[in-house]
Write a protein that holds these residues in place. Sequence first.
Motif, PDB file in Angstrom:
ATOM      1  N   ASP A 112     -14.931   5.082  -2.354  1.00  0.00           N
ATOM      2  CA  ASP A 112     -14.842   3.924  -3.565  1.00  0.00           C
ATOM      3  C   ASP A 112     -15.002   4.975  -4.879  1.00  0.00           C
ATOM      4  O   ASP A 112     -15.657   6.082  -4.868  1.00  0.00           O
ATOM      5  CB  ASP A 112     -16.487   3.571  -3.175  1.00  0.00           C
ATOM      6  CG  ASP A 112     -16.510   2.592  -2.059  1.00  0.00           C
ATOM      7  OD1 ASP A 112     -15.363   2.213  -1.368  1.00  0.00           O
ATOM      8  OD2 ASP A 112     -17.325   2.173  -1.562  1.00  0.00           O
TER       9      ASP A 112
ATOM     10  N   ALA B 247       0.706  -1.150   0.080  1.00  0.00           N
ATOM     11  CA  ALA B 247      -0.034   0.232  -0.193  1.00  0.00           C
ATOM     12  C   ALA B 247       0.836   1.301   0.142  1.00  0.00           C
ATOM     13  O   ALA B 247       0.458   2.363  -0.626  1.00  0.00           O
ATOM     14  CB  ALA B 247      -0.863   0.072   1.092  1.00  0.00           C
TER      15      ALA B 247
ATOM     16  N   ASP C 252      -7.179  -0.941  -0.773  1.00  0.00           N
ATOM     17  CA  ASP C 252      -8.386  -1.400  -0.490  1.00  0.00           C
ATOM     18  C   ASP C 252      -8.036  -3.030   0.145  1.00  0.00           C
ATOM     19  O   ASP C 252      -8.499  -3.298   0.917  1.00  0.00           O
ATOM     20  CB  ASP C 252      -9.170  -1.643  -1.930  1.00  0.00           C
ATOM     21  CG  ASP C 252     -10.042  -0.379  -2.210  1.00  0.00           C
ATOM     22  OD1 ASP C 252     -10.450   0.242  -1.290  1.00  0.00           O
ATOM     23  OD2 ASP C 252     -10.055  -0.202  -3.566  1.00  0.00           O
ATOM     24  N   GLU C 253      -7.171  -3.441  -0.646  1.00  0.00           N
ATOM     25  CA  GLU C 253      -6.562  -4.955   0.117  1.00  0.00           C
ATOM     26  C   GLU C 253      -6.243  -4.625   1.546  1.00  0.00           C
ATOM     27  O   GLU C 253      -6.467  -5.566   2.336  1.00  0.00           O
ATOM     28  CB  GLU C 253      -5.356  -5.386  -0.529  1.00  0.00           C
ATOM     29  CG  GLU C 253      -6.095  -5.738  -2.221  1.00  0.00           C
ATOM     30  CD  GLU C 253      -4.692  -5.915  -3.079  1.00  0.00           C
ATOM     31  OE1 GLU C 253      -3.576  -6.093  -2.560  1.00  0.00           O
ATOM     32  OE2 GLU C 253      -5.157  -5.984  -4.529  1.00  0.00           O
TER      33      GLU C 253
ATOM     34  N   HIS D 194      -8.203   5.542  -6.172  1.00  0.00           N
ATOM     35  CA  HIS D 194      -7.024   5.271  -5.214  1.00  0.00           C
ATOM     36  C   HIS D 194      -6.300   3.837  -5.644  1.00  0.00           C
ATOM     37  O   HIS D 194      -6.982   3.070  -6.469  1.00  0.00           O
ATOM     38  CB  HIS D 194      -7.330   5.371  -3.931  1.00  0.00           C
ATOM     39  CG  HIS D 194      -8.342   4.233  -3.604  1.00  0.00           C
ATOM     40  ND1 HIS D 194      -9.808   4.560  -3.960  1.00  0.00           N
ATOM     41  CD2 HIS D 194      -8.387   3.048  -3.153  1.00  0.00           C
ATOM     42  CE1 HIS D 194     -10.540   3.589  -3.502  1.00  0.00           C
ATOM     43  NE2 HIS D 194      -9.646   2.673  -3.017  1.00  0.00           N
ATOM     44  N   PRO D 195      -5.112   3.735  -5.396  1.00  0.00           N
ATOM     45  CA  PRO D 195      -4.487   2.393  -5.926  1.00  0.00           C
ATOM     46  C   PRO D 195      -5.290   1.208  -4.989  1.00  0.00           C
ATOM     47  O   PRO D 195      -5.547   1.193  -3.789  1.00  0.00           O
ATOM     48  CB  PRO D 195      -3.119   2.550  -5.273  1.00  0.00           C
ATOM     49  CG  PRO D 195      -2.943   3.934  -5.049  1.00  0.00           C
ATOM     50  CD  PRO D 195      -4.256   4.583  -4.834  1.00  0.00           C
ATOM     51  N   ALA D 196      -5.274  -0.084  -5.587  1.00  0.00           N
ATOM     52  CA  ALA D 196      -5.880  -0.997  -5.255  1.00  0.00           C
ATOM     53  C   ALA D 196      -5.346  -1.781  -3.838  1.00  0.00           C
ATOM     54  O   ALA D 196      -6.062  -2.059  -3.103  1.00  0.00           O
ATOM     55  CB  ALA D 196      -5.950  -2.117  -6.241  1.00  0.00           C
ATOM     56  N   PRO D 197      -4.171  -1.629  -3.588  1.00  0.00           N
ATOM     57  CA  PRO D 197      -3.366  -2.268  -2.494  1.00  0.00           C
ATOM     58  C   PRO D 197      -3.802  -1.429  -1.131  1.00  0.00           C
ATOM     59  O   PRO D 197      -4.042  -1.964  -0.003  1.00  0.00           O
ATOM     60  CB  PRO D 197      -1.933  -1.857  -2.693  1.00  0.00           C
ATOM     61  CG  PRO D 197      -1.698  -1.949  -4.275  1.00  0.00           C
ATOM     62  CD  PRO D 197      -2.970  -1.322  -4.669  1.00  0.00           C
TER      63      PRO D 197
ATOM     64  N   GLN E  61       1.473   7.827   0.049  1.00  0.00           N
ATOM     65  CA  GLN E  61       0.194   8.271  -0.843  1.00  0.00           C
ATOM     66  C   GLN E  61      -0.297   9.781  -0.213  1.00  0.00           C
ATOM     67  O   GLN E  61       0.189  10.083   0.913  1.00  0.00           O
ATOM     68  CB  GLN E  61      -0.857   7.157   0.029  1.00  0.00           C
ATOM     69  CG  GLN E  61      -0.703   5.982  -0.426  1.00  0.00           C
ATOM     70  CD  GLN E  61      -0.494   5.669  -1.988  1.00  0.00           C
ATOM     71  OE1 GLN E  61      -1.192   6.414  -2.757  1.00  0.00           O
ATOM     72  NE2 GLN E  61      -0.030   4.409  -2.299  1.00  0.00           N
TER      73      GLN E  61
END
Length: 112
Positions: free
Chosen positions: A92, A55, A101-102, A96-99, A60
């Motif tokens: 949502d 992330a 959310d992970e 933003h970067p998917a990591p 960020q």
Amino acid sequence: MSTDPPPVAPPLPVLVECQRQGGIAFPLRRPKISLEVAGLDEGERQALLRLVRAADIADQPAAFPGPGHPDALETQLTVTWPGRSATVRFRDGDGHPAPLDELAGWVLRHKP
């Protein structure tokens, strides 16, 4: 033969927090989930550390300016290392970067 010192591992985070809130139709504010890294078993700690690194939360922006959608949920993630912390907010659909959310999903699923 290289005389460069070996790379130094980044400091381990000591706390990871996540909170989700928002929505128009059914506004919601879930309690903040706080995970102390030292309290996790070895497998969970390694999984969390991989997600924190992916992330890259310290690099960020504090918030993502994308529009998202009116009923989007907002997530706030905070990672605390010895002597410093970093927080990022994202919604949502804001790009933003998917990591992120992970990491948020993992924390929310592993609440104490």
